[in-house]
Motif scaffolding. Structure first.
Motif, mmCIF file in Angstrom:
data_model
loop_
_atom_site.group_PDB
_atom_site.id
_atom_site.type_symbol
_atom_site.label_atom_id
_atom_site.label_comp_id
_atom_site.label_asym_id
_atom_site.label_seq_id
_atom_site.Cartn_x
_atom_site.Cartn_y
_atom_site.Cartn_z
ATOM 1 N N PRO B 309 0.838 -1.203 0.000
ATOM 2 C CA PRO B 309 0.000 0.000 0.000
ATOM 3 C C PRO B 309 0.875 1.255 0.000
ATOM 4 O O PRO B 309 2.091 1.151 0.160
ATOM 5 C CB PRO B 309 -0.785 -0.124 1.301
ATOM 6 N N PRO B 310 0.297 2.439 -0.159
ATOM 7 C CA PRO B 310 1.093 3.679 -0.104
ATOM 8 C C PRO B 310 1.697 3.850 1.278
ATOM 9 O O PRO B 310 1.008 4.236 2.221
ATOM 10 C CB PRO B 310 0.084 4.785 -0.416
ATOM 11 N N LEU B 311 2.991 3.572 1.385
ATOM 12 C CA LEU B 311 3.626 3.488 2.695
ATOM 13 C C LEU B 311 4.226 4.803 3.154
ATOM 14 O O LEU B 311 4.507 4.976 4.322
ATOM 15 C CB LEU B 311 4.766 2.467 2.642
ATOM 16 N N TRP B 312 4.463 5.715 2.238
ATOM 17 C CA TRP B 312 5.238 6.895 2.593
ATOM 18 C C TRP B 312 4.319 8.045 2.986
ATOM 19 O O TRP B 312 3.291 8.275 2.365
ATOM 20 C CB TRP B 312 6.117 7.286 1.396
ATOM 21 N N ARG B 313 4.692 8.715 4.054
ATOM 22 C CA ARG B 313 4.011 9.949 4.440
ATOM 23 C C ARG B 313 5.083 11.020 4.559
ATOM 24 O O ARG B 313 6.094 10.807 5.236
ATOM 25 C CB ARG B 313 3.307 9.802 5.792
ATOM 26 N N ASP B 314 4.840 12.146 3.906
ATOM 27 C CA ASP B 314 5.827 13.208 3.997
ATOM 28 C C ASP B 314 5.888 13.720 5.434
ATOM 29 O O ASP B 314 4.904 13.688 6.165
ATOM 30 C CB ASP B 314 5.441 14.346 3.052
ATOM 31 N N PHE B 315 7.075 14.214 5.835
ATOM 32 C CA PHE B 315 7.221 14.642 7.219
ATOM 33 C C PHE B 315 6.492 15.949 7.493
ATOM 34 O O PHE B 315 6.195 16.283 8.632
ATOM 35 C CB PHE B 315 8.698 14.796 7.574
ATOM 36 N N LYS B 316 6.272 16.728 6.440
ATOM 37 C CA LYS B 316 5.603 18.012 6.680
ATOM 38 C C LYS B 316 4.115 17.934 6.416
ATOM 39 O O LYS B 316 3.293 18.301 7.240
ATOM 40 C CB LYS B 316 6.244 19.104 5.829
ATOM 41 N N ILE B 317 3.775 17.440 5.238
ATOM 42 C CA ILE B 317 2.361 17.262 4.931
ATOM 43 C C ILE B 317 2.138 15.765 4.748
ATOM 44 O O ILE B 317 2.448 15.206 3.697
ATOM 45 C CB ILE B 317 1.966 17.981 3.628
ATOM 46 N N PRO B 318 1.659 15.071 5.762
ATOM 47 C CA PRO B 318 1.583 13.613 5.680
ATOM 48 C C PRO B 318 0.447 13.123 4.779
ATOM 49 O O PRO B 318 -0.628 12.794 5.248
ATOM 50 C CB PRO B 318 1.369 13.194 7.134
ATOM 51 N N VAL B 319 0.701 13.083 3.484
ATOM 52 C CA VAL B 319 -0.288 12.512 2.573
ATOM 53 C C VAL B 319 0.234 11.171 2.083
ATOM 54 O O VAL B 319 1.439 10.985 1.937
ATOM 55 C CB VAL B 319 -0.549 13.444 1.374
ATOM 56 N N PRO B 320 -0.676 10.194 1.870
ATOM 57 C CA PRO B 320 -0.237 8.860 1.446
ATOM 58 C C PRO B 320 0.402 8.888 0.066
ATOM 59 O O PRO B 320 -0.059 9.580 -0.834
ATOM 60 C CB PRO B 320 -1.529 8.044 1.438
ATOM 61 N N CYS B 321 1.439 8.104 -0.066
ATOM 62 C CA CYS B 321 2.197 8.102 -1.309
ATOM 63 C C CYS B 321 3.040 6.834 -1.337
ATOM 64 O O CYS B 321 3.518 6.382 -0.297
ATOM 65 C CB CYS B 321 3.075 9.352 -1.304
#
Lengths: 202, 327, 215, 211
Positions: B309-321
């Motif tokens: 699944p989309p595992l990455w979340r940005d550290f500033k704006i945590p959106v799935p990616c």
């Protein structure tokens, strides 16, 4: 035990079981899945000939849980037990007897892709192959509704248009309850029953 | 091993030479003392029965002779002393022999010849030394090429402060507990409880939605370790301790653990913030994973990428990616 | 769960080395002497502390068309250790056997199950007959198991005290071992151990058929 | 060792038979030792005695073989150790099943000894002498004493048997520790539910909540 979806692959006209299996497995391998051993599910059905309103009892063995046995009454209770269950049932021989031709099994290849577990099996009664089962398990999630989006995407890419359009009702029995082995076994029994019926119909 | 033996042999040589040298030195010194004891002796040709003045003259003459001998002897002493000193300097190489403490006595045990304990100990010691040496070299190399964690510091020039000082400095236990409670109230869909606390260290159990549980080890409010596990995985070991070290059996949880560790590093370098901020940021970041299984990737619009699944979340704006989709 | 199943799947056979025959002798001891017996057992048995247990046993009957006697199954749950799973235990008819047989024999199959088997047993056609709580100590000596327990009535059951007068002041003592039906020595082992407990307690063969009709 | 003539043949034959017999002794000794080491838990006294009997039979047959007429006088064939050495001898090691590795001055006397040590011999002689000096009178006395004791014990046992019945009556007054009625009741209750009726509806009701 993660969310598991099991369905029967309906063969297109003019394709035998071997060809279908090859088609699906090549499709699964193209997705990047790795072979991870074999699997086997066996199901034996019992009934009580002298008790007219007794439900049918299914005894299921799944190689994924080698030390467990599953006992499932049709529309009844469900129980996970240890390997002694068959010995126990044989002691009740006077009342509960194995159904004739009640043994059905499903054998095939396991595949792993990320946290997904894909199992392609040939369902056979006795020595004759009757159909193909496709099982998809997503291990990390225990709520069917949550990961259905992912599962359906994966199913789309494996079995194409045979994938169910929305979350099947047998995956969410009581609202948002956690997924349990019971649901897996129920799906197996359902599928085995369907296959038996279609075989009889033919 | 053989070089150790050779070295020992060499040392033995030096030792015996040094002993001879010392003996030599001793005998020359004894000569000097003997000479001094005997004092000034009248010359043998003179009879020493003359008058005082004469005696004085003889003494002067004898004294000259005596001094000459004395000087000779002292020179010999000096020479021997230099010799011994040279030996001693050679001997300093001996201190290079493994200093094994009491285990050095093992070499004296004749039975031990059969089992190679002493030999192993020496070898181990040597390797240890080598390791130490390499580590020192590595440290010095790394010190010259320091990696800066935050860009803030790089530009700050002379005014820059040292990297955020360790923040576990003596926060009262009560404060930590209060902070944790406040934080847990601020989070939605996430339950937090303290599993274990001993002194400054706390093990916090965090259940994020219906997705996963996180074990966070806190030292005061500093985050020491983060471990992400599936909902149905065991966290408590059989002996009732918390399992802090075994990875999750699920690939996606393992990857999220990695991401979470880098998030910890990222947040802990934020400057001039109250001590609970890194933890707070991390908790909010983790909370964004509650939609891990339901949300599709914001970049490619799909749920799955190579079975994950989309595992990455940005550290500033945590959106799935997806890992592979982040630019 | 996601471990690769690299083995060739096994068919669901029960292991062949399962011991399904239970060799046992039963007796009772007055409460006043129970402590003495416990000390004796502590000395005789394996040198581990006796294990206290509190088990809730439910007795289920299944009427059987071919035989007068019902099929009996017990559902057991440990109250002392709630984490242990439920067990269902098939208890076969007790064979008292000839005089030269040292012990009583019955077949016995124990299955560990995941949760309360009440509904499962109900579906199988069993009906709950009775339930008791056994509280006592469990000893081991080699493969022998010795239990000394006191019976009490669970709150969910009704009790006819007139039928329980004598047992109110006694502990039940049972010495048993499970072995394969061919194992001849098991019975002797049980018998020999019971001899060691004399005269404080006499463990004997008890005619179960009579007892069963009593109720 | 090679020898010609009928005497040589006789010697060879008798030595062969001695070897086979001593091998028998060795084997049963080994078996016995193995038994003692491995099965000491289950070993019974009769089987130990059996082993002793077997051993003593084999040893006596070995002795008869040595004394038999067909055996040439063995004392005419002394064994002389020609060479002693401190080095290990693999051949010897193999011959002795790994027991003797060195043919040295320390080992040889022990293995080639035909007589016990002088000290031992002396001690034995002393013992034999002591046995001889034991006066008949003393032994007679002891025999009489022993007989007297035996008679006394016999009498006591007879008395005890006579009083047995009385004892039985007495012992029945020792406290009862168990109640056979209770046994039956307990077993009937635990196994067949005598006296306790489960309230089945209630029980099922609670469990359905659990499920």
């Amino acid at each position: 035990m993660g969310v598991t979806y099991i369905c029967q692959w309906k063969q297109p006209e003019g394709q035998n079981i071997q060809q279908s299996i090859e088609q699906i497995s090549s499709c699964v391998e193209k997705l990047g899945a790795k072979k991870a051993g074999l699997f086997q599910v066996e199901c034996e059905s019992f009934n009580a000939p002298n008790a007219p309103n007794a439900k049918t009892l299914h005894l299921i063995y799944d190689s994924e849980f080698p030390a467990s046995r599953f006992a499932l009454f049709e529309e009844g209770s469900f129980l996970v037990t240890d390997v002694m269950l068959s010995a126990f049932l044989s002691k009740l021989r006077a009342v509960w007897q194995p159904k004739k031709g009640g043994k059905i099994d499903c054998k095939g290849q396991r595949y792993e892709l990320g946290d997904f577990l894909i199992k392609l099996g040939v369902v056979s009664v006795g020595a004759s192959a009757k159909g193909i089962s496709v099982e998809l398990e997503y291990a990390p999630c225990v709520y069917a509704r949550d990961c259905w989006g992912m599962m359906s995407e994966m199913l789309q890419s494996i079995i194409g248009e045979q994938a169910p359009p929305s979350l099947p009702s047998n995956l969410q029995p009581k609202g948002t309850e956690r997924f349990s082995p019971e649901l897996t076994m129920q799906q197996y029994v359902e599928m085995f029953n369907n296959i038996r019926k279609t075989v009889v119909a033919r | 091993m053989s070089d150790v033996m050779a070295q020992a042999k060499l040392n033995m040589n030096f030792l015996s030479q040094a002993i001879t040298g010392t003996q030599q030195l001793r005998s020359t010194v004894t000569n000097v003392f003997n000479l001094l004891c005997e004092g000034v002796k009248p010359d043998e040709e003179e009879d020493g029965k003359g008058d005082d003045a004469e005696t004085a003259v003889t003494v002067g003459k004898d004294g000259k002779k005596f001094l000459q001998r004395f000087q000779e002897y002292l020179e010999a002493v000096n020479k021997d002393y230099n010799e011994v000193e040279k030996m001693c300097n050679n001997m300093t190489s001996m201190t290079d022999l493994p200093v094994l403490g009491p285990s050095g006595a093992l070499s004296l045990d004749s039975i031990a010849d059969k089992n190679s304990t002493y030999r192993d100990a020496v070898l181990t010691y040597q390797w240890n030394n080598r390791l130490h040496e390499y580590a020192q070299i590595a440290t010095s190399l790394m010190l010259t090429n320091q990696i800066k964690r935050s860009q803030l510091q790089a530009g700050a020039g002379a005014k820059r402060r040292r990297a955020a000082p360790p923040k576990f400095t003596n926060l009262p236990s009560q404060t930590v507990d209060n902070t944790l409670q406040t934080l847990s109230r601020q989070l939605s869909d996430t339950t937090m409880k303290i599993l274990q606390a001993s002194g400054d260290t706390r093990i916090v159990h965090l259940a994020v939605g219906r997705v996963f549980v996180v074990i966070i080890v806190l030292r005061s409010l500093t985050i020491e370790k983060v471990l992400v596990k599936g909902l149905d995985e065991n966290i408590i070991l059989e002996n009732n301790t918390v399992d802090l070290f075994s990875d999750s059996q699920y690939l996606c949880m393992q990857k999220i653990t990695d991401h979470a560790m880098s998030a910890v590093l990222q947040y802990s370098t934020y400057q001039a913030s109250p001590p609970e901020f890194p933890l707070k940021y991390l908790l909010y970041w983790l909370q964004s994973y509650k939609s891990l299984f339901t949300d599709a990737c914001t970049v490619c619009g799909k749920h799955l990428d190579n079975g994950l699944p989309p595992l990455w979340r940005d550290f500033k704006i945590p959106v799935p990616c997806h890992d592979s989709c982040r630019a | 769960m996601v471990e690769p199943a690299n083995y060739q799947p096994l068919s669901g056979e029960i292991p062949s080395n399962v011991n399904v025959q239970e060799y046992f002798l039963q007796g009772s001891i007055l409460d006043a002497n129970a402590d003495k017996l416990k000390q004796r057992l502590q000395g005789l048995c394996d040198n581990v502390p006796p294990e206290p247990f509190t088990d809730h046993e439910q007795i289920y009957f299944l009427k059987n068309a071919t035989s007068m006697l019902p099929i009996i199954v017990k559902a057991c749950k440990s109250l002392a250790k709630p984490s242990t799973p439920w067990q269902i235990k098939y208890v076969g008819a007790t064979e008292v056997g000839e005089h030269n047989k040292p012990t009583m024999i019955r077949s016995c199959v124990t299955v560990a199950v995941s949760n309360d088997p009440a509904q499962f047993l109900d579906n199988l056609g069993f009906s709950l007959q009775s339930e008791v709580i056994l509280k006592g100590y469990f000893y081991r000596k080699g493969r022998l198991q010795i239990t000394v327990s006191k019976i009490s009535v669970p709150p969910t059951a009704t009790c006819d005290t007139s039928k329980l007068e004598a047992s109110a002041s006694s502990h039940l003592v049972e010495v048993n071992t499970t072995a394969s039906p061919r194992d001849e020595t098991a019975g002797d082992e049980v018998k020999n151990f019971c001899q060691l407990l004399r005269p404080a307690i006499v463990l004997n063969k008890v005619d179960h058929r009579k007892l069963q009709q009593w109720q | 060792m090679t020898m010609q003539g009928p005497e040589g043949k006789a010697l060879e034959g008798s030595v062969d038979s001695l070897i086979t017999r001593s091998k028998d002794v060795q084997k049963s000794l080994q078996d016995f030792l193995h038994k003692i080491e491995q099965e000491h838990a289950t070993l019974t006294w009769p089987s130990v005695l059996d082993n002793f009997a077997l051993l003593s039979g084999q040893i006596s047959s070995l002795l008869t073989a040595m004394k038999s007429d067909k055996t040439p006088p063995l004392r005419n064939y002394p064994v002389v150790p020609l060479k002693l050495s401190q080095d290990e001898d693999p051949h010897l090691l193999r011959l002795t099943d790994g027991r003797v590795s060195v043919m040295s001055h320390a080992e040889v006397p022990d293995y080639l000894r035909t007589k016990p040590d002088p000290e031992v011999e002396l001690a034995e002689k002393q013992l034999i002498a002591e046995v001889g000096t034991q006066a008949d009178q003393i032994s007679m006395n002891q025999v009489n004493q022993f007989n007297k004791q035996c008679n006394k014990i016999l009498e006591k046992i007879k008395n005890a048997r006579a009083n047995w019945r009385a004892d039985v009556i007495q012992s029945s007054s020792t406290p009862v520790t168990h109640n056979p009625m209770a046994t039956n009741e307990l077993i009937a209750t635990v196994n067949y539910g005598r006296g306790i009726k489960a309230n089945s509806n209630q029980s099922l009701g609670t469990t359905s909540v659990v499920l």
